[in-house]
Design a protein around this motif. Structure first.
Motif, PDB file in Angstrom:
ATOM      1  N   TYR A   1       0.810  -1.224   0.000  1.00  6.34           N
ATOM      2  CA  TYR A   1       0.000   0.000   0.000  1.00  6.34           C
ATOM      3  C   TYR A   1       0.842   1.272   0.000  1.00  6.34           C
ATOM      4  O   TYR A   1       0.449   2.275  -0.602  1.00  6.34           O
ATOM      5  N   LEU A   2       2.016   1.235   0.638  1.00  5.22           N
ATOM      6  CA  LEU A   2       2.872   2.432   0.628  1.00  5.22           C
ATOM      7  C   LEU A   2       3.356   2.714  -0.792  1.00  5.22           C
ATOM      8  O   LEU A   2       3.563   3.862  -1.172  1.00  5.22           O
ATOM      9  N   LYS A   3       3.502   1.643  -1.580  1.00  6.38           N
ATOM     10  CA  LYS A   3       3.894   1.821  -2.985  1.00  6.38           C
ATOM     11  C   LYS A   3       2.696   2.310  -3.812  1.00  6.38           C
ATOM     12  O   LYS A   3       2.816   3.206  -4.628  1.00  6.38           O
ATOM     13  N   ARG A   4       1.546   1.714  -3.564  1.00  2.78           N
ATOM     14  CA  ARG A   4       0.354   2.028  -4.359  1.00  2.78           C
ATOM     15  C   ARG A   4      -0.117   3.473  -4.173  1.00  2.78           C
ATOM     16  O   ARG A   4      -0.579   4.100  -5.110  1.00  2.78           O
ATOM     17  N   ASN A   5      -0.033   3.957  -2.930  1.00  8.55           N
ATOM     18  CA  ASN A   5      -0.555   5.291  -2.628  1.00  8.55           C
ATOM     19  C   ASN A   5       0.539   6.143  -1.969  1.00  8.55           C
ATOM     20  O   ASN A   5       0.763   6.056  -0.761  1.00  8.55           O
ATOM     21  N   PRO A   6       1.205   6.995  -2.738  1.00  6.99           N
ATOM     22  CA  PRO A   6       2.341   7.767  -2.199  1.00  6.99           C
ATOM     23  C   PRO A   6       1.959   8.767  -1.116  1.00  6.99           C
ATOM     24  O   PRO A   6       2.821   9.309  -0.451  1.00  6.99           O
ATOM     25  N   ARG A   7       0.648   8.994  -0.928  1.00 11.92           N
ATOM     26  CA  ARG A   7       0.247   9.918   0.151  1.00 11.92           C
ATOM     27  C   ARG A   7      -0.327   9.171   1.366  1.00 11.92           C
ATOM     28  O   ARG A   7      -0.903   9.771   2.262  1.00 11.92           O
ATOM     29  N   ALA A   8      -0.145   7.850   1.384  1.00 14.77           N
ATOM     30  CA  ALA A   8      -0.636   7.078   2.528  1.00 14.77           C
ATOM     31  C   ALA A   8       0.436   7.008   3.610  1.00 14.77           C
ATOM     32  O   ALA A   8       1.630   6.926   3.312  1.00 14.77           O
ATOM     33  N   GLU A   9      -0.017   7.054   4.857  1.00 11.56           N
ATOM     34  CA  GLU A   9       0.878   6.817   6.003  1.00 11.56           C
ATOM     35  C   GLU A   9       0.295   5.646   6.787  1.00 11.56           C
ATOM     36  O   GLU A   9      -0.930   5.541   6.912  1.00 11.56           O
ATOM     37  N   ILE A  10       1.186   4.808   7.311  1.00 12.85           N
ATOM     38  CA  ILE A  10       0.689   3.636   8.040  1.00 12.85           C
ATOM     39  C   ILE A  10       1.260   3.592   9.457  1.00 12.85           C
ATOM     40  O   ILE A  10       2.473   3.693   9.659  1.00 12.85           O
ATOM     41  N   ILE A  11       0.344   3.478  10.412  1.00  7.41           N
ATOM     42  CA  ILE A  11       0.734   3.262  11.802  1.00  7.41           C
ATOM     43  C   ILE A  11       0.506   1.775  12.032  1.00  7.41           C
ATOM     44  O   ILE A  11      -0.601   1.285  11.838  1.00  7.41           O
ATOM     45  N   ASN A  12       1.559   1.095  12.446  1.00 12.07           N
ATOM     46  CA  ASN A  12       1.478  -0.365  12.579  1.00 12.07           C
ATOM     47  C   ASN A  12       1.555  -0.738  14.049  1.00 12.07           C
ATOM     48  O   ASN A  12       2.590  -0.585  14.682  1.00 12.07           O
ATOM     49  N   ILE A  13       0.439  -1.220  14.594  1.00  8.84           N
ATOM     50  CA  ILE A  13       0.467  -1.718  15.985  1.00  8.84           C
ATOM     51  C   ILE A  13       0.528  -3.234  15.942  1.00  8.84           C
ATOM     52  O   ILE A  13      -0.305  -3.884  15.302  1.00  8.84           O
ATOM     53  N   ASP A  14       1.534  -3.779  16.593  1.00  8.68           N
ATOM     54  CA  ASP A  14       1.700  -5.237  16.591  1.00  8.68           C
ATOM     55  C   ASP A  14       2.299  -5.666  17.933  1.00  8.68           C
ATOM     56  O   ASP A  14       3.226  -5.039  18.446  1.00  8.68           O
ATOM     57  N   LYS A  15       1.763  -6.756  18.463  1.00  8.24           N
ATOM     58  CA  LYS A  15       2.218  -7.267  19.760  1.00  8.24           C
ATOM     59  C   LYS A  15       3.541  -8.027  19.627  1.00  8.24           C
ATOM     60  O   LYS A  15       4.191  -8.319  20.624  1.00  8.24           O
ATOM     61  N   LEU A  16       3.895  -8.349  18.415  1.00  3.97           N
ATOM     62  CA  LEU A  16       5.079  -9.184  18.136  1.00  3.97           C
ATOM     63  C   LEU A  16       4.998 -10.497  18.905  1.00  3.97           C
ATOM     64  O   LEU A  16       5.826 -10.805  19.756  1.00  3.97           O
ATOM     65  N   THR A  17       3.981 -11.265  18.609  1.00  2.00           N
ATOM     66  CA  THR A  17       3.866 -12.616  19.149  1.00  2.00           C
ATOM     67  C   THR A  17       4.897 -13.474  18.409  1.00  2.00           C
ATOM     68  O   THR A  17       5.647 -12.958  17.581  1.00  2.00           O
ATOM     69  N   TYR A  18       4.862 -14.789  18.633  1.00  2.00           N
ATOM     70  CA  TYR A  18       5.798 -15.674  17.926  1.00  2.00           C
ATOM     71  C   TYR A  18       5.706 -15.472  16.406  1.00  2.00           C
ATOM     72  O   TYR A  18       6.668 -15.646  15.670  1.00  2.00           O
ATOM     73  N   ALA A  19       4.501 -15.079  15.927  1.00  2.00           N
ATOM     74  CA  ALA A  19       4.286 -14.951  14.472  1.00  2.00           C
ATOM     75  C   ALA A  19       4.610 -13.555  13.959  1.00  2.00           C
ATOM     76  O   ALA A  19       4.768 -13.356  12.760  1.00  2.00           O
ATOM     77  N   GLY A  20       4.709 -12.598  14.858  1.00  2.00           N
ATOM     78  CA  GLY A  20       5.027 -11.229  14.451  1.00  2.00           C
ATOM     79  C   GLY A  20       6.540 -11.092  14.382  1.00  2.00           C
ATOM     80  O   GLY A  20       7.251 -11.555  15.266  1.00  2.00           O
ATOM     81  N   ASN A  21       7.025 -10.470  13.334  1.00  2.00           N
ATOM     82  CA  ASN A  21       8.463 -10.488  13.119  1.00  2.00           C
ATOM     83  C   ASN A  21       8.903  -9.163  12.520  1.00  2.00           C
ATOM     84  O   ASN A  21       8.567  -8.849  11.377  1.00  2.00           O
ATOM     85  N   LEU A  22       9.678  -8.411  13.302  1.00  2.00           N
ATOM     86  CA  LEU A  22      10.112  -7.103  12.792  1.00  2.00           C
ATOM     87  C   LEU A  22      11.059  -7.254  11.603  1.00  2.00           C
ATOM     88  O   LEU A  22      11.207  -6.332  10.811  1.00  2.00           O
TER      89      LEU A  22
END
Ligand code: NAD
Ligand code: TDX
Length: 350
Positions: free
Chosen positions: A25-46
């Motif tokens: 989406y950051l590629k598709r829409n150059p005026r989009a900003e994304i706030i990403n909230i993630d608990k980083l469980t075993y499946a969440g990976n920075l």
């Protein structure tokens, strides 16, 4: 390409589909900003988002990461107050059916309570769109014929799918009761880069690379509809931009395959022998077949999947072969202990 100023709160953006969506989406829409909230469980990976944390990356200033649990009211409210998102996309979930069969507690907390917290914050902060990322598994299982349409009854068979169905009903109720502008997506099985190697395709690719056996449940004839993750990201983007409030959209790959077919395809591409296949004890409550009718999203939003299975699986295999360090870190860590214990105890597989 679209050009619309938009601040999106993405929940669960460090998992498989969420991280693919953020890049897309950051590629598709150059005026989009994304706030990403993630608990980083075993499946969440920075590691999934490493390039974005580099200050010289073109999208660096349009992605903000916050470690947090969607089931925590205070944290979620703080994020809404600080960032004032226009819309919310909820990818965050406990997503593995096998784990839900072992213990469903966290599935209820994250998938239902977490959704409730996000819905209430969205209502208080008057967001303009709330997209709930759900699954075809809420419809239950099919016989050899027919497809699920959006109005099919919810008949979930696993604690995972029951928790997703519960969340869907709650989301629906916020539309009916409070007119919160919600949309639900129900996609089929995704595959592609950054998928945690506990799911069928990445598990079997990475096991086969190591010449480890591939534990195929039951008779291997269960059918899933396979969707390349980029196709799902495109569909979600269209729904975000043009989807109708209060609606549900199925998103499928028009690609039904048995698990055995998938397994043989992977082995062929990797030039590994079929003797690696080990039929093991079946998953309890194992849904036999999923298939989606995707006429609604086709007719209303003009979306169709673009990637054939042949193209998608080749791209996926190439990614896993090129990015060994990404999955070797996972496969040699805590997950290895889980894998050995789970498959031995539940599937009599050693
Ligand atoms: P995933 O397990 O790879 O990622 C889930 C992400 O959510 C992880 O980053 C995890 O850390 C995060 N998370 C979990 N609990 C959280 C919490 N309490 N607060 C904040 N973050 C939390 O899952 P996925 O495969 O990317 O699936 C994403 C969504 O799509 C899920 O809602 C899933 O039900 C749905 N879905 C997945 C598929 C599929 O084939 N993978 C198909 C249909 C629908
Ligand atoms: O070791 C395995 N052996 C096996 O035969 C694993 C992990 C799976 N399987 C079978 C079970 C299923 O029939 O492969 C099929 C796919 O299994 P999973 O990858 O666990 O996916 P599934 O249970 O179909 O659910 C997935 O699609 C819908 C996602 O995990 C969900 O999050 C999504 O909602």
């Amino acid at each position: 390409m679209v050009d619309v100023k938009m601040r999106i709160l993405v929940a669960g953006g460090s998992g498989f589909i969420g991280s693919n969506f953020i890049y897309y989406y950051l590629k598709r829409n150059p005026r989009a900003e994304i706030i990403n909230i993630d608990k980083l469980t075993y499946a969440g990976n920075l590691d999934n988002l490493t390039p974005l944390f580099n200050k010289s990356h073109p999208y660096n200033k349009r992605h903000f990461f916050i470690k947090g649990d969607i089931a925590t009211n205070k944290k979620v409210e703080e994020i809404f107050k600080t960032f004032k998102p226009d819309c919310v996309i909820n990818f965050a979930a406990e997503s593995h059916v096998d784990r839900s069969i072992q213990n469903s507690k966290l599935f209820i907390k994250t998938n239902i309570q977490g959704t409730q917290v996000l819905l209430d914050a969205s209502r208080r902060n008057e967001i303009s769109k709330f997209i709930q990322i759900s699954t075809d598994e809420v419809y239950g299982t099919l016989g050899p014929k027919g497809k699920f349409r959006e109005n099919h009854p919810l008949l979930p068979n696993s604690p995972y799918s029951a928790s997703k169905a519960g969340a869907d009903l709650l989301v629906r109720s916020y539309y009916e009761t409070y007119k919160l502008p919600v949309i639900i997506t129900r996609s089929s099985n995704n595959y592609g880069p950054y998928q945690f190697p506990e799911k069928l395709i990445p598990l079997f690719i990475t096991n086969a690379v190591y010449d480890w056996p591939l534990p195929l449940y039951g008779d291997g004839m269960n059918v899933r509809d396979w969707l390349y993750v980029e196709d799902n990201c495109e569909a979600i983007s269209l729904i975000l931009e043009k989807g109708k409030e209060g609606e549900i959209y199925n998103i499928g790959g028009k690609c039904e395959k048995t698990n055995l077919e998938i397994t043989i395809t992977i082995l062929k591409h990797l030039k590994k022998p079929e003797t690696l296949i080990k039929f093991v004890k079946d998953r309890p409550g194992h849904d036999r077949r999923y298939a989606l009718d995707i006429n609604k999203i086709g007719n209303e939003l003009g979306w169709q999947p673009k990637f054939s299975f042949e193209t998608g699986i080749k791209k996926t295999l190439e990614w896993y072969l090129k990015n060994r360090s990404w999955w070797e870190k996972i496969k040699s860590g805590k997950y290895l202990t889980y894998y050995k214990k789970f498959y031995k105890e539940v599937h009599n597989f050693v």
